[in-house]
Design a protein around this motif. Structure first.
Motif, PDB file in Angstrom:
ATOM      1  N   UNK A  92      25.691  28.423   0.725  1.00  0.00           N
ATOM      2  CA  UNK A  92      24.652  27.675  -0.020  1.00  0.00           C
ATOM      3  C   UNK A  92      23.639  27.043   0.915  1.00  0.00           C
ATOM      4  N   UNK A  93      24.128  26.564   2.077  1.00  0.00           N
ATOM      5  CA  UNK A  93      23.235  25.864   3.008  1.00  0.00           C
ATOM      6  C   UNK A  93      22.211  26.853   3.557  1.00  0.00           C
ATOM      7  N   UNK A  94      22.708  27.992   4.008  1.00  0.00           N
ATOM      8  CA  UNK A  94      21.817  29.003   4.598  1.00  0.00           C
ATOM      9  C   UNK A  94      20.814  29.479   3.546  1.00  0.00           C
ATOM     10  N   UNK A  95      21.316  29.759   2.330  1.00  0.00           N
ATOM     11  CA  UNK A  95      20.436  30.255   1.264  1.00  0.00           C
ATOM     12  C   UNK A  95      19.387  29.226   0.864  1.00  0.00           C
ATOM     13  N   UNK A  96      19.805  27.968   0.780  1.00  0.00           N
ATOM     14  CA  UNK A  96      18.862  26.930   0.368  1.00  0.00           C
ATOM     15  C   UNK A  96      17.771  26.739   1.428  1.00  0.00           C
ATOM     16  N   UNK A  97      18.168  26.774   2.699  1.00  0.00           N
ATOM     17  CA  UNK A  97      17.167  26.603   3.763  1.00  0.00           C
ATOM     18  C   UNK A  97      16.165  27.770   3.734  1.00  0.00           C
ATOM     19  N   UNK A  98      16.687  28.972   3.458  1.00  0.00           N
ATOM     20  CA  UNK A  98      15.792  30.144   3.331  1.00  0.00           C
ATOM     21  C   UNK A  98      14.789  29.914   2.207  1.00  0.00           C
ATOM     22  N   UNK A  99      15.297  29.408   1.067  1.00  0.00           N
ATOM     23  CA  UNK A  99      14.443  29.141  -0.104  1.00  0.00           C
ATOM     24  C   UNK A  99      13.366  28.122   0.227  1.00  0.00           C
ATOM     25  N   UNK A 100      13.777  27.100   0.961  1.00  0.00           N
ATOM     26  CA  UNK A 100      12.820  26.039   1.312  1.00  0.00           C
ATOM     27  C   UNK A 100      11.732  26.569   2.240  1.00  0.00           C
ATOM     28  N   UNK A 101      12.128  27.480   3.118  1.00  0.00           N
ATOM     29  CA  UNK A 101      11.134  28.056   4.030  1.00  0.00           C
ATOM     30  C   UNK A 101      10.162  28.929   3.243  1.00  0.00           C
ATOM     31  N   UNK A 102      10.698  29.656   2.243  1.00  0.00           N
ATOM     32  CA  UNK A 102       9.858  30.495   1.392  1.00  0.00           C
ATOM     33  C   UNK A 102       8.856  29.632   0.618  1.00  0.00           C
ATOM     34  N   UNK A 103       9.323  28.474   0.167  1.00  0.00           N
ATOM     35  CA  UNK A 103       8.465  27.534  -0.567  1.00  0.00           C
ATOM     36  C   UNK A 103       7.492  26.823   0.388  1.00  0.00           C
ATOM     37  N   UNK A 104       7.773  26.927   1.685  1.00  0.00           N
ATOM     38  CA  UNK A 104       6.885  26.341   2.704  1.00  0.00           C
ATOM     39  C   UNK A 104       7.099  24.862   2.937  1.00  0.00           C
ATOM     40  N   UNK A 105       8.268  24.346   2.552  1.00  0.00           N
ATOM     41  CA  UNK A 105       8.490  22.894   2.684  1.00  0.00           C
ATOM     42  C   UNK A 105       8.452  22.423   4.137  1.00  0.00           C
ATOM     43  N   UNK A 106       8.533  23.393   5.075  1.00  0.00           N
ATOM     44  CA  UNK A 106       8.501  23.049   6.507  1.00  0.00           C
ATOM     45  C   UNK A 106       7.078  23.134   7.073  1.00  0.00           C
ATOM     46  N   UNK A 107       6.076  23.313   6.183  1.00  0.00           N
ATOM     47  CA  UNK A 107       4.686  23.403   6.628  1.00  0.00           C
ATOM     48  C   UNK A 107       3.827  22.378   5.910  1.00  0.00           C
ATOM     49  N   UNK A 108       2.880  21.786   6.613  1.00  0.00           N
ATOM     50  CA  UNK A 108       2.068  20.745   5.964  1.00  0.00           C
ATOM     51  C   UNK A 108       1.215  21.295   4.822  1.00  0.00           C
ATOM     52  N   UNK A 130       0.858  -1.187   0.000  1.00  0.00           N
ATOM     53  CA  UNK A 130       0.000   0.000   0.000  1.00  0.00           C
ATOM     54  C   UNK A 130       0.899   1.244   0.000  1.00  0.00           C
ATOM     55  N   UNK A 131       0.816   2.052  -1.077  1.00  0.00           N
ATOM     56  CA  UNK A 131       1.782   3.164  -1.201  1.00  0.00           C
ATOM     57  C   UNK A 131       1.151   4.510  -0.820  1.00  0.00           C
ATOM     58  N   UNK A 132       1.540   4.983   0.355  1.00  0.00           N
ATOM     59  CA  UNK A 132       1.087   6.293   0.855  1.00  0.00           C
ATOM     60  C   UNK A 132       2.327   7.085   1.251  1.00  0.00           C
ATOM     61  N   UNK A 133       2.235   8.404   1.142  1.00  0.00           N
ATOM     62  CA  UNK A 133       3.364   9.256   1.532  1.00  0.00           C
ATOM     63  C   UNK A 133       2.884  10.287   2.540  1.00  0.00           C
ATOM     64  N   UNK A 134       3.723  10.560   3.548  1.00  0.00           N
ATOM     65  CA  UNK A 134       3.349  11.542   4.562  1.00  0.00           C
ATOM     66  C   UNK A 134       4.483  12.506   4.877  1.00  0.00           C
ATOM     67  N   UNK A 135       4.124  13.557   5.612  1.00  0.00           N
ATOM     68  CA  UNK A 135       5.099  14.583   6.006  1.00  0.00           C
ATOM     69  C   UNK A 135       5.103  14.677   7.529  1.00  0.00           C
ATOM     70  N   UNK A 136       6.277  14.548   8.131  1.00  0.00           N
ATOM     71  CA  UNK A 136       6.374  14.643   9.585  1.00  0.00           C
ATOM     72  C   UNK A 136       6.603  16.104   9.980  1.00  0.00           C
ATOM     73  N   UNK A 137       5.643  16.679  10.682  1.00  0.00           N
ATOM     74  CA  UNK A 137       5.738  18.099  11.061  1.00  0.00           C
ATOM     75  C   UNK A 137       6.844  18.329  12.074  1.00  0.00           C
ATOM     76  N   UNK A 138       7.224  17.266  12.785  1.00  0.00           N
ATOM     77  CA  UNK A 138       8.200  17.436  13.843  1.00  0.00           C
ATOM     78  C   UNK A 138       9.628  17.536  13.302  1.00  0.00           C
TER      79      UNK A 138
END
Ligand code: JHZ
Ligand code: SAH
Length: 405
Positions: free
Chosen positions: A264-280, A39-47
């Motif tokens: 690059x690490x700091x900039x990429x993490x900023x980009x990911x936060x802008x894209x909302x990858x840290x939010x469900x 059974x193929x399901x994908x989830x996101x862990x908020x923690x």
């Protein structure tokens, strides 16, 4: 509720593909009657921000002595790994006293470059048939699964590694803590662990849902990898985006505090936060976006069928198993799939049983439309076929949306 493979907190799935076969289980007529599914399901862990498969088949179901994916089928990828290997040699000043370990070396596409340059190296590759091809290239290979125990036995027999490398393998392994404990033990004080995998940011931005199948347990981001490294007294020191496999990220990890952390690490993490990858919320429309692609593609294939057009597919990829099974694409819509890999040829695609035929028969089949399952190799393949496809023949692609080219 499922428990996160990284932090053990509960999380909710955000997309459900239903029952899926093993993506690389290309079957003979006899094997078709007895296919394994999960059974193929994908989830996101908020923690801990990790995107993951809820369930995964046992590793021996996927990686064995008949593994169907051979890395060296793409010329573009051969060059990619040559450039990758040379960049590591330069970064770590590797020479004949150094030691490089690759986790999941497959047919030796990366390590062959270290052998040529006379830099001592070792491959870890549990799928025996592909490992054998690497050995024929003069590479030493251990045919076992990498984990903490194997790392200890490598240290006892060899030395600590100046570079541990891995491409399109880390995201395949559910037991990440044993892997990271093994990396921590095996890495020399100033060593680097460099790996790349399909990137979560690309999958979300392009709705490249077909990167999800049994082998891909995780979709990583700089945020989730930085957290995982920290849990093991390691540090993410660089990230470099790659165009391979539809958008990948190369992560460089070192012992904590030993090497400078790139901007690059700091900039990429900023980009990911802008894209909302840290939010469900970033994941809430994913399932609907996939269904939109499904509806558009099925409508197109039915129209072409009703018009009497000949439609075939190109590249019996692992990704295509998700596409065909979730969309319900049977041989009545796609006659067959052409592929250059001998082990896949004259077999049937997992689940939907579309015949896989040798690439040599592609030109004589004279199709009207070609569905490109290997869309990640579009530049290489479209270039190779440009003369053949010029006369009234069309490519169909479906990532990020259905298009006729
Ligand atoms: P390709 C596999 O995914 C599985 P797949 C795995 N899980 C992963 O992560 C990536 O690889 C790295 C054929 N082909 O690369 C060869 C042609 O016929 O998209 C392959 O069967 N002609 C480890 O399977 C397939 O297409 C060509 O000219 O999704 C490509 O598979 C070329 C270039 C390829 O990986
Ligand atoms: N690095 C290659 C191969 C990717 S295919 C490339 O990028 O093209 C994924 C490989 O990982 C398979 O060959 C599989 O056998 C291997 N693999 C899976 N689990 C592993 C583990 N625990 N340790 C080492 N290799 C593993």
């Amino acid at each position: 509720m499922p428990k996160c493979l990284i932090c053990e907190k509960n999380y909710q799935p955000f997309v459900n593909f239903g029952e899926m076969p093993i993506a690389n289980a290309f079957a003979t007529k006899e094997e078709m009657n007895n296919e394994y599914t999960f059974s193929m399901k994908v989830g996101y862990c908020e923690s801990c921000n990790m995107v993951q498969l809820v369930e995964q088949p046992d590793r021996e179901q996927m990686f064995h002595d008949n593994y169907a994916f051979f890395s060296s089928t793409s010329n573009y990828m051969q060059n990619h790994f040559k450039v990758f290997a040379h960049s590591v040699s330069k970064l770590q000043n590797l020479d004949k006293k150094s030691f490089v370990v690759e986790i999941g070396c497959n047919d030796g596409i990366m390590l062959q470059n270290f052998v040529t340059d006379k830099i001592p190296c070792l491959g870890i590759e549990p799928s025996k048939n592909v490992a054998e091809v690497a050995r024929e290239k003069g590479i030493e290979v251990i045919t076992e699964f990498f984990d903490q125990n194997l790392a200890e036995s490598i240290i006892a027999k060899h030395q600590k590694a100046d570079a541990i490398l891995s491409a399109n393998v880390m995201c395949h392994i559910p037991y990440m803590h044993s892997i990271y404990d093994g990396i921590k033990a095996l890495l020399a004080d100033d060593g680097v662990f460099i790996f790349e995998d399909p990137y979560l940011g690309d999958v979300i931005e392009k709705t490249s849902f077909d990167q999800i199948y049994d082998e891909h347990v995780f979709l990583f981001s700089a945020i989730s990898i930085s957290h995982l490294a920290n849990m093991h007294d390691l540090e993410l020191i660089n990230v470099e985006h790659q165009i391979t496999h539809g958008g990948s990220m190369r992560y460089t990890i070192a012992n904590k505090g030993v090497k400078k952390v790139s901007e690059n690490v700091i900039n990429r993490i900023k980009k990911e936060r802008k894209l909302g990858l840290h939010n469900s919320e970033a994941y809430s429309s994913f399932a609907n976006d996939v269904d939109q692609i499904r509806d558009d593609l099925i409508k197109l294939l039915i129209t072409l069928k009703n018009e009497g057009k000949k439609v075939v597919a190109y590249g019996a990829t692992s990704k295509s198993t998700t596409v065909t099974n979730y969309f319900g694409i049977t041989p009545s819509l796609i006659e067959c799939i052409y592929d250059t890999t001998p082990i896949k040829q004259n077999k049937y695609s997992p689940g939907m049983h579309i015949p896989v035929l040798p690439y040599e028969q592609f030109h004589e089949s004279n199709p009207d439309y070609v569905l490109l399952f290997a869309w990640n190799h579009a530049v290489e393949i479209m270039n190779k076929e440009k003369d053949f496809m010029s006369n009234d023949k069309h490519w169909i692609t479906y990532i990020p949306k259905v298009e006729i080219n």
